[in-house]
Design a protein around this motif. Structure first.
Motif, mmCIF file in Angstrom:
data_model
loop_
_atom_site.group_PDB
_atom_site.id
_atom_site.type_symbol
_atom_site.label_atom_id
_atom_site.label_comp_id
_atom_site.label_asym_id
_atom_site.label_seq_id
_atom_site.Cartn_x
_atom_site.Cartn_y
_atom_site.Cartn_z
ATOM 1 N N SER A 1 0.839 -1.188 0.000
ATOM 2 C CA SER A 1 0.000 0.000 0.000
ATOM 3 C C SER A 1 0.875 1.237 0.000
ATOM 4 N N ILE A 2 0.304 2.320 -0.523
ATOM 5 C CA ILE A 2 1.015 3.595 -0.566
ATOM 6 C C ILE A 2 0.109 4.673 -0.003
ATOM 7 N N ASN A 3 0.714 5.780 0.372
ATOM 8 C CA ASN A 3 -0.027 6.934 0.856
ATOM 9 C C ASN A 3 0.894 8.131 0.739
ATOM 10 N N SER A 4 0.514 9.241 1.328
ATOM 11 C CA SER A 4 1.339 10.453 1.328
ATOM 12 C C SER A 4 1.608 10.965 -0.075
ATOM 13 N N LEU A 5 0.614 10.902 -0.933
ATOM 14 C CA LEU A 5 0.803 11.373 -2.298
ATOM 15 C C LEU A 5 0.947 12.890 -2.348
ATOM 16 N N ALA A 6 1.894 13.342 -3.175
ATOM 17 C CA ALA A 6 2.118 14.772 -3.362
ATOM 18 C C ALA A 6 2.619 15.004 -4.776
ATOM 19 N N PHE A 7 2.128 16.062 -5.416
ATOM 20 C CA PHE A 7 2.586 16.421 -6.752
ATOM 21 C C PHE A 7 3.721 17.423 -6.617
ATOM 22 N N ASN A 8 4.867 17.101 -7.227
ATOM 23 C CA ASN A 8 6.024 17.992 -7.201
ATOM 24 C C ASN A 8 6.036 18.810 -8.489
ATOM 25 N N VAL A 9 5.653 20.076 -8.389
ATOM 26 C CA VAL A 9 5.596 20.968 -9.536
ATOM 27 C C VAL A 9 6.976 21.096 -10.191
ATOM 28 N N ALA A 10 8.035 20.992 -9.395
ATOM 29 C CA ALA A 10 9.394 21.183 -9.910
ATOM 30 C C ALA A 10 9.759 20.172 -10.993
#
Length: 183
Positions: free
Chosen positions: A28-37
């Motif tokens: 399982s995964i979590n802590s998703l974040a989109f890195n604009v950089a």
């Protein structure tokens, strides 16, 4: 089960989703974040998908659905030390290549800062522990980075309390603000 990435298209109030890709590992995964950089989504696994050590690893998901296991981050000050986080559900990225993750370990609340810029250079992701709060649990389910104020914001679980972590402050001061409206 293997994690699945979906795309969501909204048109005229209708939401259609379709599978983009399936992760090449079980877990399982979590802590998703989109890195604009760099235009990638980052996530933390709740365990090592490769060897099940219960140490979370950082995953990168490309726009085309390609999954890359970047491994466990190493301490920025001592690269021989691998982090011991088991993953979290609270994370965000700041658009400058930093990924912030809040986790509890041994009864302490830890605020991590991970340097995602190292990946472009072919180096391992490094981490720093910005703040340790002894005896505290996660006060909220997720948080977001505000690029104007350079602060992290999260709303308390089942409450009307806004939690703030000031990244401008060298001590990363934490404060709360009572919100008006329904809890």
């Amino acid at each position: 089960n293997n994690p699945i990435l979906y795309s969501l298209e909204a048109a005229n109030g209708v939401y259609n989703y379709q599978e983009v890709s399936t992760a090449p590992f079980y877990g399982s995964i979590n802590s998703l974040a989109f890195n604009v950089a760099d235009g990638h989504i980052y996530a933390a696994s709740d365990e090592d998908p490769a060897n099940n050590t219960n140490i979370g690893e950082i995953l990168r998901i490309g726009a085309d659905g390609t999954w890359t296991n970047l491994g466990a981050p190493v301490d920025a000050n001592d690269p021989t030390q691998v982090w011991t986080s088991g993953g979290s559900n609270i994370a965000t990225a700041d658009g400058m290549g930093n990924y912030y993750l809040l986790d509890t370990q041994n009864g302490d609340l830890l605020l991590y800062k991970l340097d995602l810029n190292a990946v472009a250079a072919g180096d391992p992701i490094t981490f720093e522990i910005l703040q340790t709060s002894p005896g505290q649990n996660k006060p909220y389910a997720d948080f977001s980075f505000d690029p104007v104020t350079k602060k992290l914001y999260g709303v308390g679980s089942n409450s009307n309390v806004l939690h703030v972590i000031d990244l401008n402050d060298p001590n990363f001061a934490r404060s709360t603000v009572n919100l008006t409206g329904p809890a």
